[in-house]
Each structure stands twice: as structure tokens, then as C-alpha cells.
Design an enzyme around this catalytic site. Structure first.
Site, PDB file in Angstrom:
ATOM      1  N   ASP A 156       3.043 -27.763  22.389  1.00 14.38           N
ATOM      2  CA  ASP A 156       3.437 -29.090  21.906  1.00 14.38           C
ATOM      3  C   ASP A 156       4.013 -29.981  23.000  1.00 14.38           C
ATOM      4  O   ASP A 156       4.277 -31.158  22.772  1.00 14.38           O
ATOM      5  CB  ASP A 156       4.535 -28.960  20.819  1.00 14.38           C
ATOM      6  CG  ASP A 156       3.985 -28.470  19.501  1.00 14.38           C
ATOM      7  OD1 ASP A 156       2.752 -28.370  19.366  1.00 14.38           O
ATOM      8  OD2 ASP A 156       4.798 -28.193  18.598  1.00 14.38           O
ATOM      9  N   LYS A 165       9.316 -34.747  16.360  1.00 15.09           N
ATOM     10  CA  LYS A 165       8.007 -35.151  15.809  1.00 15.09           C
ATOM     11  C   LYS A 165       7.857 -34.572  14.407  1.00 15.09           C
ATOM     12  O   LYS A 165       8.518 -33.593  14.043  1.00 15.09           O
ATOM     13  CB  LYS A 165       6.850 -34.672  16.679  1.00 15.09           C
ATOM     14  CG  LYS A 165       6.761 -33.147  16.936  1.00 15.09           C
ATOM     15  CD  LYS A 165       6.067 -32.329  15.886  1.00 15.09           C
ATOM     16  CE  LYS A 165       5.973 -30.848  16.272  1.00 15.09           C
ATOM     17  NZ  LYS A 165       5.685 -29.940  15.158  1.00 15.09           N
ATOM     18  N   ALA A 203      12.678 -25.607  13.287  1.00  9.28           N
ATOM     19  CA  ALA A 203      12.401 -26.432  12.114  1.00  9.28           C
ATOM     20  C   ALA A 203      11.007 -27.044  12.135  1.00  9.28           C
ATOM     21  O   ALA A 203      10.621 -27.742  11.198  1.00  9.28           O
ATOM     22  CB  ALA A 203      13.459 -27.539  12.008  1.00  9.28           C
ATOM     23  N   PRO A 238      17.353 -30.305  14.666  1.00 11.21           N
ATOM     24  CA  PRO A 238      17.496 -28.915  14.216  1.00 11.21           C
ATOM     25  C   PRO A 238      16.474 -28.008  14.907  1.00 11.21           C
ATOM     26  O   PRO A 238      15.337 -28.433  15.144  1.00 11.21           O
ATOM     27  CB  PRO A 238      17.207 -28.994  12.714  1.00 11.21           C
ATOM     28  CG  PRO A 238      17.481 -30.403  12.329  1.00 11.21           C
ATOM     29  CD  PRO A 238      17.145 -31.236  13.535  1.00 11.21           C
TER      30      PRO A 238
HETATM   31  O1  C5P Z   1       2.591 -22.573  22.719  1.00  9.48           O
HETATM   32  P1  C5P Z   1       3.863 -22.108  22.103  1.00  9.48           P
HETATM   33  O2  C5P Z   1       4.641 -21.185  23.004  1.00  9.48           O
HETATM   34  O3  C5P Z   1       4.700 -23.208  21.573  1.00  9.48           O
HETATM   35  O4  C5P Z   1       3.444 -21.230  20.823  1.00  9.48           O
HETATM   36  C1  C5P Z   1       4.343 -20.369  20.168  1.00  9.48           C
HETATM   37  C2  C5P Z   1       3.550 -19.334  19.368  1.00  9.48           C
HETATM   38  O5  C5P Z   1       2.880 -19.961  18.279  1.00  9.48           O
HETATM   39  C3  C5P Z   1       2.440 -18.672  20.155  1.00  9.48           C
HETATM   40  O6  C5P Z   1       2.909 -17.530  20.816  1.00  9.48           O
HETATM   41  C4  C5P Z   1       1.441 -18.308  19.085  1.00  9.48           C
HETATM   42  O7  C5P Z   1       1.810 -17.127  18.433  1.00  9.48           O
HETATM   43  C5  C5P Z   1       1.588 -19.430  18.080  1.00  9.48           C
HETATM   44  N1  C5P Z   1       0.587 -20.503  18.251  1.00  9.48           N
HETATM   45  C6  C5P Z   1      -0.728 -20.291  17.872  1.00  9.48           C
HETATM   46  N2  C5P Z   1      -1.653 -21.285  18.017  1.00  9.48           N
HETATM   47  C7  C5P Z   1      -1.292 -22.491  18.517  1.00  9.48           C
HETATM   48  C8  C5P Z   1       0.048 -22.743  18.904  1.00  9.48           C
HETATM   49  C9  C5P Z   1       0.964 -21.724  18.753  1.00  9.48           C
HETATM   50  O8  C5P Z   1      -1.075 -19.192  17.408  1.00  9.48           O
HETATM   51  N3  C5P Z   1      -2.202 -23.447  18.623  1.00  9.48           N
END
Ligand code: C5P
Length: 291
Positions: free
Chosen positions: A131, A9, A92, A89
């Protein structure tokens, strides 16, 4: 056996509305699936989990997390064999790991005939990563909350891009940590961009591309800011970082134009991918749940 494509995406728009008590950030983002895809094949097995093809990716793979999340939700004692042909990748901002995870959830649902409802699929996906729910039905969507609340958007006209992926990775958590200090000022409303997107005027879409995380990532990696400047001189309708980086994408008017720009000498040291919008109907993308 079940074979699936897991598309990447790009975020056409990403605004951060603030930090939440749970530590995540409240987002308003427009995600758009593109036809740069990982390929996965899944096979049932009685016990255990095996993943081949991701040996070079450090940490516990999101595919395994997704398998475990489905097994936990349904108290299943089954196994899964996965082959992953990785093309997106990593690190990224292209959502490759999240897309693989969503494909795994859909594959488990189909292979073991779990008949999970949309709500259950969404909840499992959201528990694996912010995501992941978007990739249960990859197209164009407005995503809010942590990114896990997905509203499909009708976008009939295909879009074309060059994705430029530098050879370093951005840590999403680190980018969000750095953003904290610069979270002041006006929040940009997504509605104008949504209107422009539905009108389909390339120049206006290009001018409306926005990502609040760019500044924080560019500070960590000044090479990214330089790459964006270079790409902007190539004649794209717009250039933006995807997610928390490190990939940038340039918006083009056609696939031949994307191919020509991807091959330009300015980008010769960077991995480039000319891509178009991912369409479930013109690929071998399979989702028994949504068919
Ligand atoms: O949800 P996910 O594990 O993909 O998120 C990875 C990191 O990105 C989280 O631990 C957080 O630090 C940050 N994040 C955030 N706010 C979001 C999505 C992700 O702070 N809406």
C-alpha cells in the site's frame, strides 16, 4: 526539520482476482485518502535511526523499514530522527503504517536531496509494503497488482465519511489466508464503480462500495458484521469495511452529517472519526518531489 501529514485511506472498492505464485493476491482496488492524519517530523542526523511516539506499536515499524530501504537504495550512511504523533488506528485497514512509511521516503528524499525519480520512489515504496506507493501521492487511485501499481483518478467532488474503528485489530495476512477457501465465483468489474465515482451521485457510489475481504474478516470477527448492520440502519449512503479491517466506514453527504452520525448513540462504544477526502492542496501536506 521537515513536518509532514500522513493521511489514512479507505478502500472504496476491493476485488481479489486470484492468488499469485509469490503468495500475494492480485488486487483491483480504489483507494481514497481521507483527512485523518498521523503527523511526523523528521530531522537529519549523522548516524543511526531513532523513532519516538511509536513505542506502543509492536514489531519493527514501517517508518524504520522505509528509512532502511532508502538508505540501501542509495548506499547512504546517514541517520534519521523521527517523531510520530499517531492518530490513525492501527490494524484497522486504514493504511496508517504505510502512509507513515511513504512520508518517510519523501522526507529522506527531501532532507538529503536525493532527487529520486518517480520510478525509484515507487520501487522503494513497493519494497516496503503493497500500500505504500499509493501514499506517495495520496488522493484517489486505482491500485492493481499487489496494490503497488497506482493509477491516479480524477475525483473532484469531496466525499465525507464516518470511520468506525473497533478496539481490536485484524491481521492482513490472516484475512488473506482465510480468503483462499472462499475464492470462487464471479469477479466484479471495477469499471462500473469508476463511472459511478466520476458521476458523483452519492447514492450510487454508496451502492457500489464493495470489498471482497469483508466475508473473511466478518467470519473471524462476527462483531464486525453486527457493527455493519447497525451502521446501515443509521442512514449512511453505504457502509463498507476498509482493507482487511477492522475499521468500517459509512458514506455521508456532508461533514455536519458525518459529525452527527459519528455522535449517534448506536456508535457510542466505538471510536469514530468524521472525515472528508484528503486534499494535498488544502492541507500542510508537503512533498517537494511533487510540488
Ligand atoms: O505488502 P504487505 O506487507 O503490506 O502485505 C501484508 C500481507 O498481506 C502479506 O504478507 C500477504 O500475506 C497479504 N497480502 C496479500 N496480497 C496482497 C497484499 C497483501 O496476500 N495484494
Amino acid at each position: 526539520m521537515l513536518e509532514m501529514l500522513a493521511p489514512a485511506k479507505v478502500n472504496l472498492f476491493l476485488e481479489v482476482r486470484g492468488k499469485r505464485p509469490d503468495g500475494y493476491h492480485e488486487l483491483v482496488t480504489v483507494m481514497h485518502a481521507v483527512d485523518l492524519c498521523d503527523r511526523l517530523s523528521f530531522r537529519k542526523k549523522r548516524r543511526g535511526f531513532e523513532l519516538r511516539g511509536a513505542e506502543h506499536i509492536p514489531g519493527r515499524n514501517l517508518v524504520q523499514k522505509a528509512f532502511e530501504a532508502v538508505a540501501r537504495a542509495r548506499r547512504l550512511r546517514v541517520g534519521l530522527d523521527v517523531r510520530l504523533d499517531k492518530r490513525i488506528p492501527t490494524g484497522a485497514g486504514l493504511g496508517g503504517g504505510s502512509s507513515d512509511a511513504a512520508a518517510t521516503i519523501l522526507a529522506m528524499n527531501a532532507l538529503y536531496r536525493l532527487d529520486l525519480s518517480q520510478e525509484e520512489l515507487g520501487a522503494i515504496a513497493g519494497s516496503v509494503g503493497s500500500d505504500v506507493p499509493f501514499f506517495l501521492r495520496p488522493g484517489t487511485a486505482l491500485c492493481t497488482g499487489r496494490g503497488e501499481i497506482v493509477t491516479q483518478i480524477k475525483a473532484d467532488k469531496p466525499l465525507y465519511f464516518v470511520i468506525a474503528a473497533p478496539n481490536f485489530e485484524c491481521s492482513t495476512a490472516e484475512v488473506y489466508r482465510r480468503l483462499k477457501c472462499s475464492l470462487t465465483g464471479k469477479i466484479i468489474d471495477v469499471n462500473y464503480f469508476l463511472r459511478v465515482l466520476s458521476d458523483g451521485n452519492l447514492r450510487r457510489i454508496g451502492a457500489g462500495l464493495f470489498n471482497r475481504l469483508e466475508k473473511a474478516s466478518f467470519k473471524m470477527f462476527p462483531a464486525l458484521a453486527r457493527l455493519k448492520r447497525k451502521m446501515m440502519q443509521l442512514g449512511f449512503a453505504g457502509v463498507l469495511m476498509s482493507g482487511s479491517g477492522s475499521a468500517l466506514f459509512g458514506l455521508c453527504g456532508s461533514l455536519p452529517q458525518a459529525r452527527a452520525l459519528a455522535a449517534s448513540s448506536t456508535l457510542r462504544r466505538i471510536r469514530t472519526f468524521p472525515v472528508k477526502s484528503f486534499r494535498q492542496e488544502d492541507t500542510a501536506w508537503k512533498s517537494p518531489t511533487f510540488r
